[in-house]
Scaffold this motif. Structure first.
Motif, PDB file in Angstrom:
ATOM      1  N   TYR A 193       0.754  -1.338   0.268  1.00  0.00           N
ATOM      2  CA  TYR A 193       0.517  -0.085   0.003  1.00  0.00           C
ATOM      3  C   TYR A 193       0.854   1.176  -0.148  1.00  0.00           C
ATOM      4  O   TYR A 193       2.474   1.330   0.493  1.00  0.00           O
ATOM      5  N   HIS A 194       0.144   2.269  -0.613  1.00  0.00           N
ATOM      6  CA  HIS A 194       1.133   3.387   0.288  1.00  0.00           C
ATOM      7  C   HIS A 194       0.240   3.841   1.445  1.00  0.00           C
ATOM      8  O   HIS A 194      -0.861   4.510   1.309  1.00  0.00           O
ATOM      9  N   ASN A 195       1.289   4.900   1.761  1.00  0.00           N
ATOM     10  CA  ASN A 195       1.328   5.336   3.243  1.00  0.00           C
ATOM     11  C   ASN A 195       2.087   6.731   2.995  1.00  0.00           C
ATOM     12  O   ASN A 195       3.026   6.884   2.814  1.00  0.00           O
ATOM     13  N   GLY A 196       1.096   7.636   4.347  1.00  0.00           N
ATOM     14  CA  GLY A 196       1.879   8.760   4.032  1.00  0.00           C
ATOM     15  C   GLY A 196       1.955   8.529   5.865  1.00  0.00           C
ATOM     16  O   GLY A 196       2.212   7.659   6.507  1.00  0.00           O
ATOM     17  N   PHE A 197       3.391   9.557   6.108  1.00  0.00           N
ATOM     18  CA  PHE A 197       3.643   9.472   7.402  1.00  0.00           C
ATOM     19  C   PHE A 197       3.920  11.105   7.548  1.00  0.00           C
ATOM     20  O   PHE A 197       3.835  12.271   7.836  1.00  0.00           O
ATOM     21  N   ALA A 198       3.291  11.030   9.562  1.00  0.00           N
ATOM     22  CA  ALA A 198       3.253  12.409   9.913  1.00  0.00           C
ATOM     23  C   ALA A 198       3.401  12.377  11.553  1.00  0.00           C
ATOM     24  O   ALA A 198       3.272  11.351  12.020  1.00  0.00           O
ATOM     25  N   GLY A 246      -5.929   8.701  -2.326  1.00  0.00           N
ATOM     26  CA  GLY A 246      -6.508   8.858  -4.223  1.00  0.00           C
ATOM     27  C   GLY A 246      -5.541   6.638  -4.300  1.00  0.00           C
ATOM     28  O   GLY A 246      -5.496   6.869  -5.856  1.00  0.00           O
ATOM     29  N   HIS A 247      -4.842   6.545  -2.826  1.00  0.00           N
ATOM     30  CA  HIS A 247      -4.509   4.900  -3.092  1.00  0.00           C
ATOM     31  C   HIS A 247      -5.241   3.447  -2.776  1.00  0.00           C
ATOM     32  O   HIS A 247      -5.767   4.279  -1.568  1.00  0.00           O
ATOM     33  N   TYR A 248      -5.653   3.034  -3.343  1.00  0.00           N
ATOM     34  CA  TYR A 248      -6.067   1.913  -2.880  1.00  0.00           C
ATOM     35  C   TYR A 248      -5.236   1.219  -1.201  1.00  0.00           C
ATOM     36  O   TYR A 248      -4.170   0.949  -1.759  1.00  0.00           O
ATOM     37  N   HIS A 249      -6.786   0.690  -0.147  1.00  0.00           N
ATOM     38  CA  HIS A 249      -5.034   0.765   0.468  1.00  0.00           C
ATOM     39  C   HIS A 249      -6.539  -0.975   1.528  1.00  0.00           C
ATOM     40  O   HIS A 249      -6.981  -0.787   2.441  1.00  0.00           O
ATOM     41  N   GLY A 250      -7.050  -2.048   0.469  1.00  0.00           N
ATOM     42  CA  GLY A 250      -7.578  -2.846   1.124  1.00  0.00           C
ATOM     43  C   GLY A 250      -8.809  -3.134   0.667  1.00  0.00           C
ATOM     44  O   GLY A 250      -9.829  -1.863   0.319  1.00  0.00           O
ATOM     45  N   GLY A 300     -16.656  -0.259   0.801  1.00  0.00           N
ATOM     46  CA  GLY A 300     -17.979  -0.089   0.623  1.00  0.00           C
ATOM     47  C   GLY A 300     -17.830   1.209   1.230  1.00  0.00           C
ATOM     48  O   GLY A 300     -18.914   1.513   1.815  1.00  0.00           O
ATOM     49  N   TYR A 301     -17.042   1.677   2.177  1.00  0.00           N
ATOM     50  CA  TYR A 301     -17.231   2.796   3.154  1.00  0.00           C
ATOM     51  C   TYR A 301     -17.593   3.978   1.516  1.00  0.00           C
ATOM     52  O   TYR A 301     -16.491   4.109   0.503  1.00  0.00           O
ATOM     53  N   ALA A 302     -17.879   4.956   2.212  1.00  0.00           N
ATOM     54  CA  ALA A 302     -18.727   6.355   1.741  1.00  0.00           C
ATOM     55  C   ALA A 302     -17.883   7.206   1.512  1.00  0.00           C
ATOM     56  O   ALA A 302     -17.685   8.258   0.993  1.00  0.00           O
ATOM     57  N   GLY A 303     -17.320   7.029   2.210  1.00  0.00           N
ATOM     58  CA  GLY A 303     -16.232   8.322   2.424  1.00  0.00           C
ATOM     59  C   GLY A 303     -15.128   8.101   1.451  1.00  0.00           C
ATOM     60  O   GLY A 303     -14.156   9.331   0.996  1.00  0.00           O
ATOM     61  N   ALA A 304     -14.817   7.259   1.028  1.00  0.00           N
ATOM     62  CA  ALA A 304     -14.261   6.670   0.685  1.00  0.00           C
ATOM     63  C   ALA A 304     -13.521   6.801  -0.983  1.00  0.00           C
ATOM     64  O   ALA A 304     -14.884   6.391  -2.086  1.00  0.00           O
ATOM     65  N   ALA A 305     -13.219   6.727  -1.420  1.00  0.00           N
ATOM     66  CA  ALA A 305     -12.655   7.532  -3.412  1.00  0.00           C
ATOM     67  C   ALA A 305     -12.609   5.878  -4.338  1.00  0.00           C
ATOM     68  O   ALA A 305     -12.868   4.604  -3.070  1.00  0.00           O
ATOM     69  N   ASP A 306     -12.849   6.253  -5.401  1.00  0.00           N
ATOM     70  CA  ASP A 306     -12.403   4.719  -6.619  1.00  0.00           C
ATOM     71  C   ASP A 306     -11.639   3.597  -5.837  1.00  0.00           C
ATOM     72  O   ASP A 306     -10.875   4.329  -4.896  1.00  0.00           O
ATOM     73  N   TYR A 307     -11.726   2.342  -5.715  1.00  0.00           N
ATOM     74  CA  TYR A 307     -10.608   1.563  -5.610  1.00  0.00           C
ATOM     75  C   TYR A 307     -10.432   1.304  -4.062  1.00  0.00           C
ATOM     76  O   TYR A 307      -9.168   0.833  -3.726  1.00  0.00           O
ATOM     77  N   GLY A 308     -11.372   1.611  -3.384  1.00  0.00           N
ATOM     78  CA  GLY A 308     -11.471   1.364  -1.964  1.00  0.00           C
ATOM     79  C   GLY A 308      -9.811   2.001  -1.233  1.00  0.00           C
ATOM     80  O   GLY A 308      -8.695   1.446  -0.687  1.00  0.00           O
TER      81      GLY A 308
END
Length: 828
Positions: free
Chosen positions: A569-574, A704-708, A713-721
């Motif tokens: 997966y693509h991840n950010g760090f904060a 914007g990147h798929y994460h599983g 089905g999550y309403a807040g997710a963009a396309d491709y989960g």
């Protein structure tokens, strides 16, 4: 880490405050041609032989002979059984004859002068002409040396008188080859020493002949330097050297030596301190001052006598920089570091494999001489090999760390010394100096740590900084088994670490985990599923410093590195600063790989959710490059160098299958760290809240990147989960930020997906843990060796499970090198 060695030293039993160290005779004879037992130390038959550079020390009531390295004060036993006829007793009044290359010393059991060859065995000589009824002496002499003057084949002995004894005073023993039937004549030069014609019984315990001027020299117990004329016993006081230095030079000096430059070395019995004073050569002109310096710390004993070839140099090895000669660690401050400046230097103790055993931090390297800053190894590192006359250098100034900053006027500046003591030395200690006045000299009164005993592992100590000290300067830390009251000179073991420091006025700095150390945060990015639990989907090294003034935090500095990414997966760090609002911050800057980037705080818009959150990277892959093996490397790794593949296409297909998919987690896919960052945060004036490192570093899903599949089905997710910023992973029991989608922690969200093991319960302050207590993120307060790709953490570190199940009560060192299985660990 350098693994070369000149020799291997082993520690022996302490006897009379003296550690016996054993070495082979090969060290003694390294600069001599091969000779038979009892022959001279060098074969001078061709007229080209040079003297050995060793100094020889005779000690103990039953004589033992030692080799002393004046550069470090190091010493080794050459012979503890010097008598061949069963005699037992002292040897004294020793000297090295540059004319025939034998040692000579007075044998107490035989009451005569003895000759000692390369086998270190005593050969008593028959004397004639001595003042006694039998023609032989009836007293013993404990002061003496062999003459170095051209044509003066003689050994001189001296014993001060308490009366009118006929055998007292200064005597000459003829060593000429013309001695008939091996009869060595002995005649009295003077019944006592004289100063301006008056009797002078000096409190001296050894003499040494100058290499060229024909005089003998001695230092008395009051630090007075005397010149002795061997032709008539007259003496001249050259200096009261104690008046010329700030440190103590008084005491009993039982061993004295010269080198070819006219430098006199004299060793104090009670503590082994070896001092050096420049007498100069006979060709020197002008008025000379005599200022002794501590040169090295050698062996201590109640009974010392020394001898050395005065025509030999005391110098560092020259020429070949091969690993065998790099066995000394030097300081690298821009002053008091090089050998010509009598700089700090330590012998490197090594085991039989050549590995260092007694040092600070993770590394120690040997040098031929100091690389003075800015050429020091912590500033300039070479990756060249030894084949071209250069050699690798490593930054070995890693053993001293500052848990707090250095604050003027404070006595609570905390320093951590990380000690490695695989040599089993019981009396390890540390001394330290700081150049407070910036005079480019570590003065004696600038010593801030005085021979503090330390144990293996981390040692905490405090130093006091004067109120009038501030700004950038240098500090020196010395670690050894020797007592170190001087910032210069040589000792036989340990390490010296020099570093630039900054002393602040009124501002304190608290570092986590330390001023030079890093803590590791490692993530598994499959929450709420267990995944492969290799805990390397994102690995970050972090160091955090909190600056405070008057008890209030003024700024925070975070230095970090992304060490590994083993995630599909693509991840950010904060990083979130807990208890801090965005409105508390006056300014902030972020640099990645030394280039400024945007670090805007993330806001939710609601005033009560104004958390101070700083994004380091929305997608860490934007800064990383996967390592990739070439075809030859793949074939070498898999097939041991042979090529069983029939076509080039087969090889290409193999390469395509074996390219590195991840960053620094797969075998053969290492390399340098690509992402290094520094975040600086300044708080608004009047800010007064508790700030506690390690703060709250966390992983989030890159927008914007798929994460599983879970998020399709999550309403807040963009396309491709792609849940984006709604998805976070934090350390165990650390609440997520206000940007996290709280619905993700309800069982109803993932009830239709098998495999969820999350046991979070926000109502009970339980976050990011399984029902067995395992986390999705861990912290280790060191640079951690994480598992290889697809290798379960519990296989790599079997005791981690017990650590978790007991809430840290057991297996606290589960992450240490001794507890890991290297089969499952990533190595770069």
């Amino acid at each position: 880490m350098q693994k070369g060695k000149m020799f291997t030293r082993t520690r022996g039993v302490r006897r009379s405050n003296f550690a016996v160290r054993t070495l082979s005779m090969g060290v003694l004879m390294a600069c001599a041609s091969i000779a038979k037992a009892g022959e001279p130390f060098v074969d001078s038959s061709d007229g080209s032989a040079t003297c050995p550079s060793s100094a020889y020390l005779v000690q103990m009531g039953v004589a033992r002979v030692y080799d002393v390295d004046l550069i470090l004060g190091d010493y080794s036993l050459l012979n503890d059984d010097v008598f061949t006829d069963g005699s037992r007793g002292k040897l004294n009044a020793a000297g090295y004859s540059i004319h025939d290359h034998y040692l000579y010393a007075w044998s107490y059991p035989h009451q005569t002068l003895a000759r000692i060859g390369n086998d270190m065995k005593v050969e008593p000589l028959t004397l004639s002409g001595a003042a006694s009824s039998s023609g032989s002496p009836t007293t013993n002499y404990y002061i003496g040396d062999a003459s170095t003057a051209d044509g003066d084949y003689a050994h001189y002995v001296y014993k001060p008188g308490n009366g009118n004894g006929s055998q007292l005073g200064l005597w000459r023993i003829e060593l000429s080859d013309s001695a008939v039937d091996a009869q060595y004549s002995m005649r009295q030069v003077a019944p006592f020493l004289t100063e301006n014609g008056s009797r002078k019984d000096l409190r001296i315990y050894d003499i040494a002949f100058h290499p060229t001027d024909g005089y003998a020299y001695a230092v008395d117990r009051y630090a007075d330097l005397w010149r002795i004329d061997p032709t008539d016993g007259s003496v001249l006081k050259l200096a009261d050297m104690q008046n010329n230095v700030a440190f103590n030079v008084t005491g009993v000096f039982g061993a004295a030596y010269f080198d070819e430059t006219g430098a006199l070395y004299f060793s104090r019995n009670n503590d082994g301190s070896i001092f050096k004073v420049d007498i100069g050569l006979s060709s020197d002109t002008g008025v000379r001052t005599y200022n002794p310096a501590l040169f090295a710390v050698g062996p201590a004993s109640s009974n010392n006598d020394g001898a050395r070839c005065a025509a030999a140099a005391v110098a560092l090895p020259e020429g070949d920089p091969g690993r065998g000669e790099r066995n000394i660690d030097f300081g690298d401050a821009p002053f008091q570091s090089s050998f010509s400046d009598n700089g700090a230097r330590h012998g490197i103790l090594r085991d039989a494999n050549g590995d260092p055993t007694f040092y600070l931090g993770d590394q120690i390297d040997g040098e031929l001489d100091s690389f003075v800053y800015p050429l020091s190894d912590d500033a300039v590192q070479s990756n060249e090999d030894d084949t071209d006359g250069s050699f690798d250098r490593v930054d070995d100034e890693d053993g001293i760390q500052f848990a707090t900053g250095l604050t003027a006027g404070s006595a609570d500046n905390v320093i951590i010394a990380n000690v490695v003591n695989n040599a089993g030395i019981a009396d390890a200690k540390i001394s330290a100096w700081i150049d407070f006045d910036k005079s480019e000299t570590f003065d004696l009164d600038e010593q801030v740590i005085v021979n503090q005993s330390v144990n293996a592992g981390p040692n905490f100590m405090t130093v006091e900084i004067p109120a009038d000290a501030s700004g950038s300067t240098w500090a020196r830390f010395r670690f050894s088994s020797s007592t170190m009251d001087s910032p210069t000179a040589g000792v036989s073991d340990g390490e010296v670490e020099d570093m630039q420091i900054n002393i602040t006025e009124g501002t304190t700095v608290s570092w986590y985990p330390s001023e030079k150390g890093f803590t590791t945060i490692a993530y598994e990015d499959n929450w709420p599923f267990e995944g492969d639990f290799d805990m390397n989907d994102l690995v970050a090294y972090l160091r955090m410093g909190t600056y405070s003034l008057g008890g209030n935090a003024t700024s925070v500095h975070v230095n970090g590195e992304i060490a590994a990414v083993g995630a599909a997966y693509h991840n950010g760090f904060a990083i979130r600063i807990p208890s801090v609002l965005n409105s508390d911050i006056e300014s902030h800057t972020l640099t990645i790989n030394n280039k400024p980037v945007d670090a805007g705080a993330l806001l939710a818009g609601a005033a009560d959710s104004d958390e101070a959150i700083f994004t380091i990277a929305e997608d860490v892959w934007d800064y990383l490059t996967q390592g990739e093996e070439d075809n030859d490397a793949i074939i070498q790794r898999i097939f041991g160098g042979s090529d069983p593949l029939s076509t080039g296409a087969d090889v290409a297909n193999l390469a395509e299958d074996k390219v590195c998919e991840f960053y620094r987690t797969q075998e053969g896919c290492g390399g340098d760290i690509d992402l290094k960052f520094e975040l600086k945060i300044d708080f608004a004036e009047g800010f007064a809240k508790p700030i506690q490192a390690p703060f709250d570093p966390f992983l989030f899903a890159t927008p914007g990147h798929y994460h599983g599949e879970l998020f399709y089905g999550y309403a807040g997710a963009a396309d491709y989960g792609a849940p984006g910023r709604d998805y976070e992973i934090h350390l165990k029991n650390q609440a997520p930020t206000h940007l996290f989608q709280s619905a993700f922690m309800t069982s109803s969200f993932y009830q239709d997906y098998a495999g969820s093991v999350d046991a979070s319960n926000p109502g009970s302050d339980l976050y990011y843990l399984t029902d067995t207590g395992l986390p999705w993120a861990i912290e280790i307060t060191d640079r951690w060796n994480y598992p290889r790709e697809f290798q379960d953490l519990l296989l790599a570190y079997p005791k981690f499970q017990n650590f978790v199940e007991t809430n840290g009560a057991s297996s606290a060192n589960w992450f240490s090198a001794s507890e890991r299985d290297p089969l499952y660990i990533f190595t770069n």
